[in-house]
Write a protein that holds these residues in place. Structure first.
Motif, PDB file in Angstrom:
ATOM      1  N   ARG A 284      41.300  87.208   8.015  1.00  0.00           N
ATOM      2  CA  ARG A 284      40.359  87.400   6.909  1.00  0.00           C
ATOM      3  C   ARG A 284      40.896  86.889   5.567  1.00  0.00           C
ATOM      4  O   ARG A 284      40.179  86.268   4.819  1.00  0.00           O
ATOM      5  N   ARG A 285      42.193  87.175   5.281  1.00  0.00           N
ATOM      6  CA  ARG A 285      42.705  86.798   3.951  1.00  0.00           C
ATOM      7  C   ARG A 285      44.223  86.773   3.958  1.00  0.00           C
ATOM      8  O   ARG A 285      44.876  87.616   4.561  1.00  0.00           O
ATOM      9  N   ALA A 286      44.774  85.771   3.232  1.00  0.00           N
ATOM     10  CA  ALA A 286      46.226  85.638   3.074  1.00  0.00           C
ATOM     11  C   ALA A 286      46.509  84.940   1.759  1.00  0.00           C
ATOM     12  O   ALA A 286      45.617  84.341   1.148  1.00  0.00           O
ATOM     13  N   LEU A 287      47.752  85.016   1.340  1.00  0.00           N
ATOM     14  CA  LEU A 287      48.237  84.242   0.203  1.00  0.00           C
ATOM     15  C   LEU A 287      49.129  83.134   0.743  1.00  0.00           C
ATOM     16  O   LEU A 287      49.834  83.328   1.746  1.00  0.00           O
ATOM     17  N   GLN A 288      49.118  81.986   0.080  1.00  0.00           N
ATOM     18  CA  GLN A 288      49.907  80.837   0.509  1.00  0.00           C
ATOM     19  C   GLN A 288      50.554  80.204  -0.719  1.00  0.00           C
ATOM     20  O   GLN A 288      49.928  80.118  -1.783  1.00  0.00           O
ATOM     21  N   ALA A 289      51.795  79.757  -0.555  1.00  0.00           N
ATOM     22  CA  ALA A 289      52.497  79.042  -1.619  1.00  0.00           C
ATOM     23  C   ALA A 289      53.343  77.942  -0.988  1.00  0.00           C
ATOM     24  O   ALA A 289      53.806  78.079   0.145  1.00  0.00           O
ATOM     25  N   HIS A 290      53.530  76.866  -1.738  1.00  0.00           N
ATOM     26  CA  HIS A 290      54.405  75.770  -1.313  1.00  0.00           C
ATOM     27  C   HIS A 290      55.550  75.650  -2.296  1.00  0.00           C
ATOM     28  O   HIS A 290      55.336  75.602  -3.507  1.00  0.00           O
ATOM     29  N   LEU A 291      56.765  75.588  -1.751  1.00  0.00           N
ATOM     30  CA  LEU A 291      57.963  75.378  -2.549  1.00  0.00           C
ATOM     31  C   LEU A 291      58.637  74.109  -2.037  1.00  0.00           C
ATOM     32  O   LEU A 291      58.384  73.689  -0.912  1.00  0.00           O
TER      33      LEU A 291
ATOM     34  N   ASP B  34      56.103  89.867   0.985  1.00  0.00           N
ATOM     35  CA  ASP B  34      55.779  89.874  -0.447  1.00  0.00           C
ATOM     36  C   ASP B  34      56.005  88.458  -0.974  1.00  0.00           C
ATOM     37  O   ASP B  34      57.145  88.044  -1.196  1.00  0.00           O
ATOM     38  N   ILE B  35      54.927  87.712  -1.165  1.00  0.00           N
ATOM     39  CA  ILE B  35      55.043  86.297  -1.511  1.00  0.00           C
ATOM     40  C   ILE B  35      55.690  86.077  -2.879  1.00  0.00           C
ATOM     41  O   ILE B  35      56.481  85.161  -3.055  1.00  0.00           O
ATOM     42  N   GLU B  36      55.397  86.931  -3.848  1.00  0.00           N
ATOM     43  CA  GLU B  36      56.000  86.776  -5.180  1.00  0.00           C
ATOM     44  C   GLU B  36      57.508  86.998  -5.126  1.00  0.00           C
ATOM     45  O   GLU B  36      58.277  86.245  -5.727  1.00  0.00           O
ATOM     46  N   ALA B  37      57.931  88.015  -4.383  1.00  0.00           N
ATOM     47  CA  ALA B  37      59.369  88.280  -4.231  1.00  0.00           C
ATOM     48  C   ALA B  37      60.050  87.135  -3.476  1.00  0.00           C
ATOM     49  O   ALA B  37      61.166  86.735  -3.812  1.00  0.00           O
ATOM     50  N   ALA B  38      59.380  86.585  -2.470  1.00  0.00           N
ATOM     51  CA  ALA B  38      59.949  85.481  -1.697  1.00  0.00           C
ATOM     52  C   ALA B  38      60.092  84.226  -2.555  1.00  0.00           C
ATOM     53  O   ALA B  38      61.098  83.518  -2.473  1.00  0.00           O
ATOM     54  N   ILE B  39      59.087  83.937  -3.388  1.00  0.00           N
ATOM     55  CA  ILE B  39      59.168  82.777  -4.286  1.00  0.00           C
ATOM     56  C   ILE B  39      60.378  82.916  -5.203  1.00  0.00           C
ATOM     57  O   ILE B  39      61.159  81.977  -5.379  1.00  0.00           O
TER      58      ILE B  39
ATOM     59  N   VAL C   8      62.423  68.718   0.960  1.00  0.00           N
ATOM     60  CA  VAL C   8      62.094  69.604   2.069  1.00  0.00           C
ATOM     61  C   VAL C   8      61.260  70.759   1.527  1.00  0.00           C
ATOM     62  O   VAL C   8      61.618  71.386   0.537  1.00  0.00           O
ATOM     63  N   GLY C   9      60.138  71.005   2.182  1.00  0.00           N
ATOM     64  CA  GLY C   9      59.222  72.032   1.713  1.00  0.00           C
ATOM     65  C   GLY C   9      59.335  73.341   2.472  1.00  0.00           C
ATOM     66  O   GLY C   9      59.780  73.384   3.616  1.00  0.00           O
ATOM     67  N   LEU C  10      58.904  74.394   1.817  1.00  0.00           N
ATOM     68  CA  LEU C  10      58.829  75.724   2.411  1.00  0.00           C
ATOM     69  C   LEU C  10      57.430  76.235   2.119  1.00  0.00           C
ATOM     70  O   LEU C  10      57.021  76.327   0.955  1.00  0.00           O
ATOM     71  N   GLU C  11      56.669  76.527   3.166  1.00  0.00           N
ATOM     72  CA  GLU C  11      55.310  77.036   3.016  1.00  0.00           C
ATOM     73  C   GLU C  11      55.342  78.517   3.365  1.00  0.00           C
ATOM     74  O   GLU C  11      55.707  78.898   4.474  1.00  0.00           O
ATOM     75  N   LEU C  12      54.994  79.338   2.400  1.00  0.00           N
ATOM     76  CA  LEU C  12      55.039  80.786   2.575  1.00  0.00           C
ATOM     77  C   LEU C  12      53.636  81.344   2.766  1.00  0.00           C
ATOM     78  O   LEU C  12      52.690  80.911   2.102  1.00  0.00           O
ATOM     79  N   PHE C  13      53.512  82.323   3.655  1.00  0.00           N
ATOM     80  CA  PHE C  13      52.256  83.025   3.891  1.00  0.00           C
ATOM     81  C   PHE C  13      52.501  84.526   3.771  1.00  0.00           C
ATOM     82  O   PHE C  13      53.463  85.036   4.342  1.00  0.00           O
ATOM     83  N   GLN C  14      51.629  85.195   3.054  1.00  0.00           N
ATOM     84  CA  GLN C  14      51.609  86.658   3.046  1.00  0.00           C
ATOM     85  C   GLN C  14      50.228  87.055   3.552  1.00  0.00           C
ATOM     86  O   GLN C  14      49.223  86.855   2.870  1.00  0.00           O
ATOM     87  N   PHE C  15      50.178  87.592   4.776  1.00  0.00           N
ATOM     88  CA  PHE C  15      48.897  87.969   5.355  1.00  0.00           C
ATOM     89  C   PHE C  15      48.466  89.322   4.805  1.00  0.00           C
ATOM     90  O   PHE C  15      49.213  90.291   4.838  1.00  0.00           O
TER      91      PHE C  15
ATOM     92  N   ASP D  52      44.826  90.544   5.267  1.00  0.00           N
ATOM     93  CA  ASP D  52      43.837  91.157   6.163  1.00  0.00           C
ATOM     94  C   ASP D  52      43.647  90.257   7.366  1.00  0.00           C
ATOM     95  O   ASP D  52      43.078  89.168   7.223  1.00  0.00           O
ATOM     96  N   PRO D  53      44.116  90.669   8.533  1.00  0.00           N
ATOM     97  CA  PRO D  53      44.910  91.876   8.752  1.00  0.00           C
ATOM     98  C   PRO D  53      46.338  91.677   8.241  1.00  0.00           C
ATOM     99  O   PRO D  53      46.850  90.554   8.233  1.00  0.00           O
ATOM    100  N   PRO D  54      46.949  92.775   7.829  1.00  0.00           N
ATOM    101  CA  PRO D  54      48.326  92.674   7.323  1.00  0.00           C
ATOM    102  C   PRO D  54      49.306  92.409   8.461  1.00  0.00           C
ATOM    103  O   PRO D  54      49.026  92.701   9.619  1.00  0.00           O
ATOM    104  N   THR D  55      50.451  91.847   8.099  1.00  0.00           N
ATOM    105  CA  THR D  55      51.496  91.666   9.100  1.00  0.00           C
ATOM    106  C   THR D  55      52.067  93.025   9.466  1.00  0.00           C
ATOM    107  O   THR D  55      52.017  93.971   8.681  1.00  0.00           O
ATOM    108  N   GLU D  56      52.578  93.106  10.657  1.00  0.00           N
ATOM    109  CA  GLU D  56      53.193  94.339  11.135  1.00  0.00           C
ATOM    110  C   GLU D  56      54.684  94.103  11.280  1.00  0.00           C
ATOM    111  O   GLU D  56      55.103  93.174  11.969  1.00  0.00           O
ATOM    112  N   ALA D  57      55.465  94.917  10.629  1.00  0.00           N
ATOM    113  CA  ALA D  57      56.920  94.800  10.742  1.00  0.00           C
ATOM    114  C   ALA D  57      57.357  95.284  12.124  1.00  0.00           C
ATOM    115  O   ALA D  57      56.903  96.328  12.589  1.00  0.00           O
TER     116      ALA D  57
END
Length: 107
Positions: free
Chosen positions: A70-77, A28-33, A83-90, A92-97
């Protein structure tokens, strides 16, 4: 090496280098941010934006992430010292826990 690194205890280590950024997948990229901001003081500098191989601005992602992507969300903090943190929330296809997300016995 510097005075804080005991080369005699770890002779095979490389000389410490600067670190630019680390990339990681999150569910969950918003929660991670919010979490990295609150806990470590990371500041959002870009995104979240949608990555898609069909989009002109992010067309390279299909080549980097492979044919299933196919599709993901990306953010840079970033931290105060750069020091940067690049976040990805996949998406399609979704990540598998994993069934066991801390397989400490594997290396």
């Amino acid at each position: 090496m510097n005075e804080f690194v005991r080369a005699d205890l770890q002779p095979d280590l490389a000389t410490p280098r600067a670190l630019n950024h680390i990339g990681m997948t999150v569910p969950d990229i918003e929660a991670a941010i919010a979490w990295y901001g609150k806990l470590f003081g990371f500041r959002l500098i870009m995104g979240p934006r949608t990555l898609a191989p069909a989009a002109a601005a992010t067309a390279e992602t299909g080549h980097i992430l492979g044919p299933r992507f196919r599709r993901a969300l990306q953010a840079h903090l970033v931290t105060v010292n750069g020091v940067g943190l690049e976040l990805f929330q996949f998406i399609d296809p979704p990540t598998e826990a994993p069934t066991d997300n801390m397989e400490y016995w594997k290396h």
